[in-house]
Design a protein around this motif. Structure first.
Motif, PDB file in Angstrom:
ATOM      1  N   ILE A 100     -12.633 -63.886  22.664  1.00 21.32           N
ATOM      2  CA  ILE A 100     -13.385 -64.544  21.606  1.00 21.32           C
ATOM      3  C   ILE A 100     -14.325 -63.509  21.013  1.00 21.32           C
ATOM      4  O   ILE A 100     -14.849 -62.641  21.725  1.00 21.32           O
ATOM      5  N   SER A 101     -14.533 -63.594  19.717  1.00 22.42           N
ATOM      6  CA  SER A 101     -15.419 -62.663  19.028  1.00 22.42           C
ATOM      7  C   SER A 101     -16.637 -63.419  18.488  1.00 22.42           C
ATOM      8  O   SER A 101     -16.496 -64.480  17.878  1.00 22.42           O
ATOM      9  N   VAL A 102     -17.818 -62.861  18.739  1.00 25.85           N
ATOM     10  CA  VAL A 102     -19.068 -63.457  18.265  1.00 25.85           C
ATOM     11  C   VAL A 102     -19.780 -62.443  17.379  1.00 25.85           C
ATOM     12  O   VAL A 102     -20.009 -61.300  17.782  1.00 25.85           O
ATOM     13  N   ASP A 103     -20.116 -62.860  16.172  1.00 21.49           N
ATOM     14  CA  ASP A 103     -20.887 -62.030  15.242  1.00 21.49           C
ATOM     15  C   ASP A 103     -22.256 -62.689  15.087  1.00 21.49           C
ATOM     16  O   ASP A 103     -22.380 -63.729  14.445  1.00 21.49           O
ATOM     17  N   VAL A 104     -23.266 -62.076  15.710  1.00 21.07           N
ATOM     18  CA  VAL A 104     -24.604 -62.682  15.697  1.00 21.07           C
ATOM     19  C   VAL A 104     -25.199 -62.631  14.297  1.00 21.07           C
ATOM     20  O   VAL A 104     -25.827 -63.590  13.839  1.00 21.07           O
ATOM     21  N   SER A 105     -25.024 -61.522  13.596  1.00 21.95           N
ATOM     22  CA  SER A 105     -25.588 -61.402  12.245  1.00 21.95           C
ATOM     23  C   SER A 105     -25.045 -62.481  11.324  1.00 21.95           C
ATOM     24  O   SER A 105     -25.791 -63.119  10.582  1.00 21.95           O
ATOM     25  N   ALA A 106     -23.722 -62.678  11.358  1.00 19.78           N
ATOM     26  CA  ALA A 106     -23.093 -63.671  10.492  1.00 19.78           C
ATOM     27  C   ALA A 106     -23.161 -65.077  11.073  1.00 19.78           C
ATOM     28  O   ALA A 106     -22.860 -66.049  10.373  1.00 19.78           O
ATOM     29  N   GLN A 107     -23.532 -65.181  12.354  1.00 22.20           N
ATOM     30  CA  GLN A 107     -23.576 -66.450  13.072  1.00 22.20           C
ATOM     31  C   GLN A 107     -22.220 -67.161  13.043  1.00 22.20           C
ATOM     32  O   GLN A 107     -22.109 -68.327  12.668  1.00 22.20           O
ATOM     33  N   THR A 108     -21.193 -66.403  13.451  1.00 11.90           N
ATOM     34  CA  THR A 108     -19.847 -66.952  13.503  1.00 11.90           C
ATOM     35  C   THR A 108     -19.188 -66.629  14.841  1.00 11.90           C
ATOM     36  O   THR A 108     -19.501 -65.623  15.475  1.00 11.90           O
ATOM     37  N   VAL A 109     -18.290 -67.508  15.247  1.00  8.01           N
ATOM     38  CA  VAL A 109     -17.452 -67.326  16.432  1.00  8.01           C
ATOM     39  C   VAL A 109     -16.002 -67.367  15.969  1.00  8.01           C
ATOM     40  O   VAL A 109     -15.608 -68.297  15.265  1.00  8.01           O
ATOM     41  N   THR A 110     -15.229 -66.357  16.354  1.00  6.11           N
ATOM     42  CA  THR A 110     -13.802 -66.354  16.051  1.00  6.11           C
ATOM     43  C   THR A 110     -13.035 -66.586  17.339  1.00  6.11           C
ATOM     44  O   THR A 110     -13.171 -65.827  18.303  1.00  6.11           O
TER      45      THR A 110
END
Length: 198
Positions: free
Chosen positions: A141-151
């Motif tokens: 799973i990928s988490v982008d804290v800046s964009a506040q998204t989970v892929t």
């Protein structure tokens, strides 16, 4: 505390509902100093038998999940007592984010104060994800804290809420004390002005 900007990692499922802080970190380890490695005590009763031997059925003891840095959990993860030590155990083990439909309120706050990202997603997303993780080999799973998204492993991306101050601290690898000390010059100037005679 490590900064948390982007995380691409193996996710492990914790299927039980109401997984409480005593399961995450049993009470007998609360007297340990923070300098100890609390990761060794994480899920102690679930990971190990009374003889100290690993329970092979527990998810983090499975070879494909040993390096997990993300947990996907069920409802009310981290409920129970307010022990901050439960978060320390997760963090010291290497977990950097937990995804769940809901969290214990104090646990949620303790996560953010200690560099661990709690992500709330709807149960219609989390429950099928738990099922797929439980029935298959480890998935990333990928988490982008800046964009506040989970892929998710299927490529679907979902937004999550994150309070701005907590986000800034996570991105900079700071806790509240670090943040306060980063303004030491302004604090000193305020104190000098306050002490100056009229």
């Amino acid at each position: 505390m490590e900064s948390l900007i982007h995380l691409d990692a193996t996710a492990a499922p914790i299927v039980a509902i109401n997984c409480d802080t005593d399961q995450i970190l049993p009470a007998r380890f609360l007297q340990k100093p923070r300098s100890d490695d609390f990761g060794q005590f994480l899920f102690r009763e679930l990971r190990f038998g009374p003889d100290g031997v690993e329970r092979p059925e527990f998810v983090l003891n499975r070879s494909s999940f040993r390096e997990a840095r993300i947990l996907v959990a069920n409802h009310n993860f981290g409920c129970g007592s307010s022990r901050e030590h439960a978060v320390w155990a997760l963090y010291d083990y290497g977990i950097r984010a937990v995804i769940a439909p809901s969290f214990g309120d104090i646990f949620f706050i303790n996560c953010l104060k200690n560099g661990l990202l709690p992500i709330v997603l709807p149960e219609q997303i989390v429950l099928p994800l738990l099922e797929s993780l439980s029935s298959e080999n480890a998935r990333r799973i990928s988490v982008d804290v800046s964009a506040q998204t989970v892929t998710l492993p299927d490529g679907a991306s979902h937004a999550f809420d994150l309070e701005p101050f907590a986000k800034a601290c996570l991105l900079r690898g700071m806790d509240e004390i670090d943040f306060t000390l980063s303004h030491q010059d302004r604090i000193d100037a305020f104190e000098r002005n306050r002490a100056a005679p009229f």
